[in-house]
Design an enzyme around this catalytic site. Sequence first.
Site, PDB file in Angstrom:
ATOM      1  N   GLN A  92       0.890  -1.186   0.000  1.00  0.00           N
ATOM      2  CA  GLN A  92       0.000   0.000   0.000  1.00  0.00           C
ATOM      3  C   GLN A  92       0.918   1.223   0.000  1.00  0.00           C
ATOM      4  O   GLN A  92       1.108   1.892   1.014  1.00  0.00           O
ATOM      5  CB  GLN A  92      -0.898  -0.044   1.248  1.00  0.00           C
ATOM      6  N   ASP A 161       5.235 -11.739 -14.214  1.00  0.00           N
ATOM      7  CA  ASP A 161       4.698 -10.519 -14.823  1.00  0.00           C
ATOM      8  C   ASP A 161       5.829  -9.604 -15.258  1.00  0.00           C
ATOM      9  O   ASP A 161       6.991  -9.788 -14.895  1.00  0.00           O
ATOM     10  CB  ASP A 161       3.719  -9.799 -13.880  1.00  0.00           C
ATOM     11  N   LYS A 184       0.662 -11.046 -16.765  1.00  0.00           N
ATOM     12  CA  LYS A 184      -0.333 -11.354 -15.718  1.00  0.00           C
ATOM     13  C   LYS A 184      -1.418 -10.291 -15.645  1.00  0.00           C
ATOM     14  O   LYS A 184      -1.135  -9.106 -15.688  1.00  0.00           O
ATOM     15  CB  LYS A 184       0.397 -11.446 -14.372  1.00  0.00           C
ATOM     16  N   ARG A 186      -4.508  -9.376 -12.963  1.00  0.00           N
ATOM     17  CA  ARG A 186      -5.107  -9.776 -11.685  1.00  0.00           C
ATOM     18  C   ARG A 186      -6.628  -9.663 -11.773  1.00  0.00           C
ATOM     19  O   ARG A 186      -7.166  -8.616 -12.117  1.00  0.00           O
ATOM     20  CB  ARG A 186      -4.551  -8.916 -10.540  1.00  0.00           C
ATOM     21  N   SER A 214       2.003 -15.032  -1.943  1.00  0.00           N
ATOM     22  CA  SER A 214       1.058 -14.753  -0.864  1.00  0.00           C
ATOM     23  C   SER A 214      -0.046 -15.814  -0.889  1.00  0.00           C
ATOM     24  O   SER A 214       0.078 -16.852  -0.248  1.00  0.00           O
ATOM     25  CB  SER A 214       0.516 -13.333  -1.043  1.00  0.00           C
ATOM     26  N   THR A 215      -1.085 -15.611  -1.675  1.00  0.00           N
ATOM     27  CA  THR A 215      -2.145 -16.638  -1.757  1.00  0.00           C
ATOM     28  C   THR A 215      -1.731 -17.803  -2.654  1.00  0.00           C
ATOM     29  O   THR A 215      -2.359 -18.851  -2.654  1.00  0.00           O
ATOM     30  CB  THR A 215      -3.440 -16.046  -2.345  1.00  0.00           C
ATOM     31  N   GLY A 216      -0.718 -17.590  -3.474  1.00  0.00           N
ATOM     32  CA  GLY A 216      -0.278 -18.613  -4.421  1.00  0.00           C
ATOM     33  C   GLY A 216      -1.016 -18.548  -5.749  1.00  0.00           C
ATOM     34  O   GLY A 216      -0.696 -19.299  -6.678  1.00  0.00           O
ATOM     35  N   THR A 218      -0.911 -16.453  -8.184  1.00  0.00           N
ATOM     36  CA  THR A 218      -0.030 -16.139  -9.317  1.00  0.00           C
ATOM     37  C   THR A 218       0.712 -17.383  -9.792  1.00  0.00           C
ATOM     38  O   THR A 218       0.781 -17.678 -10.992  1.00  0.00           O
ATOM     39  CB  THR A 218       0.993 -15.050  -8.897  1.00  0.00           C
TER      40      THR A 218
HETATM   41  C1  R5P Z   1       2.870  -8.965  -7.406  1.00  0.00           C
HETATM   42  O1  R5P Z   1       3.131  -7.864  -7.837  1.00  0.00           O
HETATM   43  C2  R5P Z   1       3.877  -9.767  -6.681  1.00  0.00           C
HETATM   44  O2  R5P Z   1       5.123  -9.727  -7.322  1.00  0.00           O
HETATM   45  C3  R5P Z   1       3.465 -11.207  -6.523  1.00  0.00           C
HETATM   46  O3  R5P Z   1       3.361 -11.814  -7.799  1.00  0.00           O
HETATM   47  C4  R5P Z   1       2.139 -11.331  -5.825  1.00  0.00           C
HETATM   48  O4  R5P Z   1       2.074 -10.528  -4.696  1.00  0.00           O
HETATM   49  C5  R5P Z   1       1.886 -12.764  -5.456  1.00  0.00           C
HETATM   50  O5  R5P Z   1       0.666 -12.855  -4.804  1.00  0.00           O
HETATM   51  P1  R5P Z   1      -0.216 -14.175  -4.842  1.00  0.00           P
HETATM   52  O6  R5P Z   1       0.642 -15.296  -4.379  1.00  0.00           O
HETATM   53  O7  R5P Z   1      -1.354 -13.861  -3.893  1.00  0.00           O
HETATM   54  O8  R5P Z   1      -0.701 -14.341  -6.241  1.00  0.00           O
END
Ligand code: R5P
Length: 286
Positions: A92, A161, A184, A186, A214-216, A218
């Site tokens: 943020q 990305d 990518k 989102r 984070s959540t995986g 991506t």
């Molecule tokens: C995005 O800009 C970051 O580089 C990561 O790709 C992203 O934060 C990964 O998040 P998640 O695992 O939730 O897809």
Amino acid sequence: MIIVGGSSSKDLAKELSNALGCAYVQAATTRFPDGECYTRIDNESMNDDVVIVQNTYPDSNLIEMFLLQDAVKKLGAKRMTLVIPYFGYARQDRVFRPGEPESAKVMTKHLGMMCDRVFTVDIHKESILDYFECPHRDLKAAHAIADHFKGKNIDLVLSPDVGAKDRAKAVGERMDVPYDHLEKVRLSGSDVRISPAKMDCVGKNVLIVDDMISTGGTIVAAKQALREAGARSVSVACTHGLFVNNALERLTGNALEAVLCCNTLENEVSHISVAGIISEALGEKW
Ligand code: R5P
């Protein structure tokens, strides 16, 4: 120099003190019955350069970091360096919608009140470090990741990305293998759509590198796109393994070796150490 290990980063802090051949003190941090943080550094004095190693995520670790700074100051530290392996709230970094805070700026402003220098590792947005008034530097984990995968038959390094293409470049160049990036989009907090790489992936052993998982979402989408594009195998490495909501289990099933991360966040797959890059930076004159 004295290294103080906060509760988020004990193993990394110990590794740093071994690499630098300096004293290590582990903060004794516990929680009061109501959840508030209590910490103590069991040293009579700290009349030296003191380095605190502690993440600012989750919030409980951020509070510990504030308290450790005060404890170290009161013990007489000559200079105080913060090593923040994973800097929370970096995403943020601006007001996206009216009424929101600039969270990253709030954190840097408060974290920078007592310290003399700050090191982070692969912070999500490097520009937010400029809010610190003291010297600061973001260290890059790319070489540590590349060195881990060197000689392991990787044919192509990809970032999920375009924003992370420099990381794929740094890893690919160090390993001496080609690199590229995926595209990518989102769709929601946990869902993304990924288009295949422009490079030919057929029969290749691909390594995806990212700053964090984070959540995986991506990585799930990237693996799917690469399988459809004919990749032979897909390995995954990130700097910060947050793995929220059982993301690690979702990504690996029982095959933990399929995903690796650095020890900026200590967990069962954080086998790539950033101690080398941090100790090198700490060893430099300032
Ligand atoms: C995005 O800009 C970051 O580089 C990561 O790709 C992203 O934060 C990964 O998040 P998640 O695992 O939730 O897809």
